[in-house]
Scaffold this motif. Sequence first.
Motif, PDB file in Angstrom:
ATOM      1  N   ASP A 101       3.112  -8.281   0.977  1.00 24.39           N
ATOM      2  CA  ASP A 101       1.771  -8.273   0.379  1.00 24.39           C
ATOM      3  C   ASP A 101       0.668  -8.364   1.440  1.00 24.39           C
ATOM      4  O   ASP A 101       0.533  -7.459   2.255  1.00 24.39           O
ATOM      5  CB  ASP A 101       1.656  -9.388  -0.658  1.00 24.39           C
ATOM      6  CG  ASP A 101       2.573  -9.172  -1.858  1.00 24.39           C
ATOM      7  OD1 ASP A 101       2.940  -8.009  -2.116  1.00 24.39           O
ATOM      8  OD2 ASP A 101       2.943 -10.153  -2.529  1.00 24.39           O
ATOM      9  N   ASP A 102      -0.091  -9.462   1.472  1.00 22.16           N
ATOM     10  CA  ASP A 102      -1.221  -9.572   2.405  1.00 22.16           C
ATOM     11  C   ASP A 102      -0.966 -10.555   3.543  1.00 22.16           C
ATOM     12  O   ASP A 102      -1.895 -10.985   4.231  1.00 22.16           O
ATOM     13  CB  ASP A 102      -2.486  -9.978   1.645  1.00 22.16           C
ATOM     14  CG  ASP A 102      -2.949  -8.891   0.688  1.00 22.16           C
ATOM     15  OD1 ASP A 102      -2.616  -7.714   0.920  1.00 22.16           O
ATOM     16  OD2 ASP A 102      -3.636  -9.219  -0.286  1.00 22.16           O
ATOM     17  N   ASN A 172      -4.672  -6.086   1.936  1.00 20.89           N
ATOM     18  CA  ASN A 172      -5.949  -6.014   1.232  1.00 20.89           C
ATOM     19  C   ASN A 172      -6.911  -7.079   1.727  1.00 20.89           C
ATOM     20  O   ASN A 172      -6.509  -8.186   2.070  1.00 20.89           O
ATOM     21  CB  ASN A 172      -5.740  -6.232  -0.276  1.00 20.89           C
ATOM     22  CG  ASN A 172      -4.911  -5.148  -0.921  1.00 20.89           C
ATOM     23  OD1 ASN A 172      -5.410  -4.091  -1.282  1.00 20.89           O
ATOM     24  ND2 ASN A 172      -3.626  -5.402  -1.062  1.00 20.89           N
ATOM     25  N   ARG A 176      -5.088 -10.703  -1.869  1.00 20.54           N
ATOM     26  CA  ARG A 176      -4.641 -10.927  -3.244  1.00 20.54           C
ATOM     27  C   ARG A 176      -4.287 -12.397  -3.460  1.00 20.54           C
ATOM     28  O   ARG A 176      -4.004 -13.125  -2.510  1.00 20.54           O
ATOM     29  CB  ARG A 176      -3.406 -10.072  -3.530  1.00 20.54           C
ATOM     30  CG  ARG A 176      -3.707  -8.606  -3.751  1.00 20.54           C
ATOM     31  CD  ARG A 176      -2.465  -7.747  -3.715  1.00 20.54           C
ATOM     32  NE  ARG A 176      -2.054  -7.501  -2.328  1.00 20.54           N
ATOM     33  CZ  ARG A 176      -1.148  -6.586  -1.977  1.00 20.54           C
ATOM     34  NH1 ARG A 176      -0.571  -5.848  -2.895  1.00 20.54           N
ATOM     35  NH2 ARG A 176      -0.829  -6.418  -0.709  1.00 20.54           N
ATOM     36  N   LYS A 177      -4.286 -12.821  -4.702  1.00 17.27           N
ATOM     37  CA  LYS A 177      -3.877 -14.179  -5.026  1.00 17.27           C
ATOM     38  C   LYS A 177      -2.396 -14.347  -4.699  1.00 17.27           C
ATOM     39  O   LYS A 177      -1.648 -13.384  -4.611  1.00 17.27           O
ATOM     40  CB  LYS A 177      -4.126 -14.479  -6.506  1.00 17.27           C
ATOM     41  CG  LYS A 177      -5.591 -14.514  -6.900  1.00 17.27           C
ATOM     42  CD  LYS A 177      -5.752 -14.839  -8.380  1.00 17.27           C
ATOM     43  CE  LYS A 177      -7.220 -14.897  -8.777  1.00 17.27           C
ATOM     44  NZ  LYS A 177      -7.385 -15.199 -10.220  1.00 17.27           N
TER      45      LYS A 177
END
Length: 272
Positions: A101-102, A172, A176-177
């Motif tokens: 993810d991030d 991102n 993101r959460k």
Amino acid sequence: MKKKTNAMYFSATDTTKKIVSRIAEKISENLDKPSAVNVIDFTLPDVRKEPVSFTKEDIVVVGVPVYAGRVPNVLLKYLNSVKGNDALAIPVVVYGNRNYDDALIELRDILELNGFKIVAGGAFIGEHSFSKMLAKDRPDEKDMDIASDFAIRIYKKITTQDNFQILNVKGNTPYRKYYMPKNKDDSPVDIRKVTPKTNSNCTDCKLCADVCPMGSIDREDVSKLNGICIKCGACIKKCPSQAKFYDDADYLRHKYELEIDFAARSEPELFV
């Protein structure tokens, strides 16, 4: 090229350690005057109390595991205290085959804000902290070969370039959460307060207390926790008696879904 190579990592079950160490060692081998890699293993809490500062003569491979798609929040205070002073840095994240993810872009940003010059970055795969099946035995030989090739590419870059632009990596902004598992009704569930249990196999060897990165396992009674559990898997995977386990229904459901949904092999992603 007169540079000192550093391997800096948080690695509760040794997967991040393997990747970061290989990259740092291979970079060091190519230097004009190679020397032993300086290791800063900040897995245990006492190490995270010590200030760390580098200079422009340092190359630093910095590795952390991915927790819920991000840099582990319990490490943010420590990572933000590290001083780069124009040292060259390679952020590395290791995830359990679901997604990073991030995490990589977040680690890159932390290091840049702390005065590092980012020359490369990578996302690698390690056996998932929840499972002995998901990404079993990774990083494997193929992963380690990729890490070695990555190190050679990094060495060539730092010996042929003087100015390093912002390194683009996948992710991102804003981040993101944190990723959250879901229950059978597709509603998010919070497993942060889930803690390991201890069965009758326990021989009271204290190893679990020694390896807990939060210092949470009580040395006098290893079945008790005096602090938080981050689900790193160290006490379970390193217990010689297989005495530690989780029995929370939401945790076990999430573990099973990860093992089914993300069984297909993911490969490292590199940015140079």
